[in-house]
Scaffold this motif. Structure first.
Motif, PDB file in Angstrom:
ATOM      1  N   VAL A  92      16.236  49.267  93.110  1.00 47.30           N
ATOM      2  CA  VAL A  92      16.450  50.679  93.424  1.00 47.30           C
ATOM      3  C   VAL A  92      17.782  50.882  94.148  1.00 47.30           C
ATOM      4  CG1 VAL A  92      15.251  50.898  95.664  1.00 47.30           C
ATOM      5  CG2 VAL A  92      15.223  52.799  94.044  1.00 47.30           C
ATOM      6  N   LEU A 114      21.217  58.871  87.610  1.00 51.58           N
ATOM      7  CA  LEU A 114      20.121  57.932  87.889  1.00 51.58           C
ATOM      8  C   LEU A 114      19.707  57.187  86.626  1.00 51.58           C
ATOM      9  CD1 LEU A 114      17.934  59.942  90.426  1.00 51.58           C
ATOM     10  CD2 LEU A 114      19.347  57.927  90.885  1.00 51.58           C
ATOM     11  N   LEU A 125      17.526  58.758  99.501  1.00 52.21           N
ATOM     12  CA  LEU A 125      18.056  60.084  99.174  1.00 52.21           C
ATOM     13  C   LEU A 125      17.574  61.177 100.122  1.00 52.21           C
ATOM     14  CD1 LEU A 125      18.094  60.188  95.265  1.00 52.21           C
ATOM     15  CD2 LEU A 125      19.962  59.739  96.868  1.00 52.21           C
ATOM     16  N   THR A 136      12.673  58.277  82.297  1.00 51.74           N
ATOM     17  CA  THR A 136      13.875  58.708  83.018  1.00 51.74           C
ATOM     18  C   THR A 136      14.823  59.451  82.083  1.00 51.74           C
ATOM     19  OG1 THR A 136      13.615  56.833  84.527  1.00 51.74           O
ATOM     20  CG2 THR A 136      15.756  57.935  84.535  1.00 51.74           C
ATOM     21  N   LEU A 153      14.143  58.993  92.163  1.00 48.19           N
ATOM     22  CA  LEU A 153      14.571  57.667  92.630  1.00 48.19           C
ATOM     23  C   LEU A 153      13.393  56.910  93.233  1.00 48.19           C
ATOM     24  CD1 LEU A 153      16.929  55.681  92.831  1.00 48.19           C
ATOM     25  CD2 LEU A 153      17.352  56.582  95.129  1.00 48.19           C
ATOM     26  N   LEU A 190      20.862  53.102  92.596  1.00 45.48           N
ATOM     27  CA  LEU A 190      21.537  54.161  93.346  1.00 45.48           C
ATOM     28  C   LEU A 190      23.036  53.907  93.463  1.00 45.48           C
ATOM     29  CD1 LEU A 190      21.430  56.811  94.855  1.00 45.48           C
ATOM     30  CD2 LEU A 190      20.901  55.514  96.941  1.00 45.48           C
ATOM     31  N   GLY A 232      13.420  53.938  97.736  1.00 42.22           N
ATOM     32  CA  GLY A 232      14.034  54.955  96.886  1.00 42.22           C
ATOM     33  C   GLY A 232      13.904  56.342  97.488  1.00 42.22           C
ATOM     34  N   ASP A 248      15.240  64.992  92.521  1.00 46.43           N
ATOM     35  CA  ASP A 248      16.087  63.798  92.468  1.00 46.43           C
ATOM     36  C   ASP A 248      15.564  62.720  93.421  1.00 46.43           C
ATOM     37  OD1 ASP A 248      17.878  65.136  90.697  1.00 46.43           O
ATOM     38  OD2 ASP A 248      18.813  66.104  92.416  1.00 46.43           O
TER      39      ASP A 248
END
Length: 179
Positions: free
Chosen positions: A95, A165, A66, A14, A83, A99, A62, A79
Motif C-alpha cells: 500500500v 491509485l 490519506l 480498482t 486506498l 501510494l 492505507g 479516495d
C-alpha cells in the motif's frame, strides 16, 4: 499461484473505481466496501496475496496515509477508502508502494491539467505557498492551511485520484511480476 495473479480481482475493481471516478468524481461506497471485503476474504485463503493480519494492517495503513489530505480537503473520502481497500489486497509494504507511485502519477496529471488550462504558474505558486504553510503548520494552524488550500484553484476540476491509485496498483503488480 503467483502473488501478482492473485491481485487481478483488485485490479478489475480498482479499474471500475477509476472509470466511475473519472466520469463523476466520486467513488461509490459499495465498490470500496466490496474491494475491502474481497481483499480481507482472499487473505484468508491458501495462496492469498498476504496473510489476514497483513491484509488488515495494509487496510489500516492505507486509511491513515490519506487521512491528513482528507482532513485538509485536498482529497475526497472515496479516495481514502479506496486506498484502504487496496491495502487489504497488498498489505503494508504494497500500500505504501501503491501510494508512492500514485503520488508521482497524480503529480504528472495535475501538471498536465494545469498546463492545458493555462494555470501552470498558479499551480506552482499555490504548491509553494501550501508547502510553506505545511512547514510552519504549528505556527499557522490547521484551519489556516485548510483555508489557504480552499482559496487556491489551480485546476478547474478535482483530480479523479482513483486513476493514479490504479496506476500505483498496476506498478506494484508489475514490480511483483518482475520478481
Amino acid at each position: 499461484m503467483p502473488y501478482a495473479i492473485v491481485l487481478v480481482p483488485a485490479l478489475l475493481l480498482t479499474t471500475l473505481a477509476a472509470v466511475i471516478d473519472w466520469r463523476s468524481r466520486r467513488i461509490p461506497n459499495w465498490l470500496n466496501l466490496l474491494l475491502l471485503v474481497a481483499g480481507l476474504v482472499q487473505s484468508l485463503q491458501a495462496g492469498g496475496s498476504v496473510s489476514f493480519s497483513m491484509s488488515l494492517l495494509g487496510a489500516v495503513i492505507g486509511f491513515i496515509l490519506l487521512l491528513p489530505a482528507f482532513a485538509l480537503r485536498a482529497m475526497g473520502g472515496g479516495d481514502v477508502k479506496l486506498l484502504c481497500a487496496i491495502g487489504a489486497w497488498t498489505g503494508p509494504v504494497g500500500v505504501v508502494a501503491v501510494l508512492l507511485i500514485a503520488t508521482v502519477v497524480g503529480g504528472v496529471i495535475a501538471i498536465a491539467q494545469a498546463a492545458q488550462s493555462g494555470k501552470l504558474a498558479a499551480l506552482f505558486r499555490n504548491s509553494l505557498v501550501l508547502s510553506a504553510n505545511l512547514v510552519h503548520a504549528r505556527r499557522c494552524g490547521a484551519d489556516h492551511i485548510r483555508q489557504t488550500a480552499e482559496s487556491f484553484a489551480s485546476i478547474d476540476r478535482p483530480l479523479p485520484y482513483a486513476v493514479p491509485l490504479l496506476a500505483g496498483l498496476l506498478g506494484w503488480v508489475a514490480i511483483l511480476a518482475a520478481r
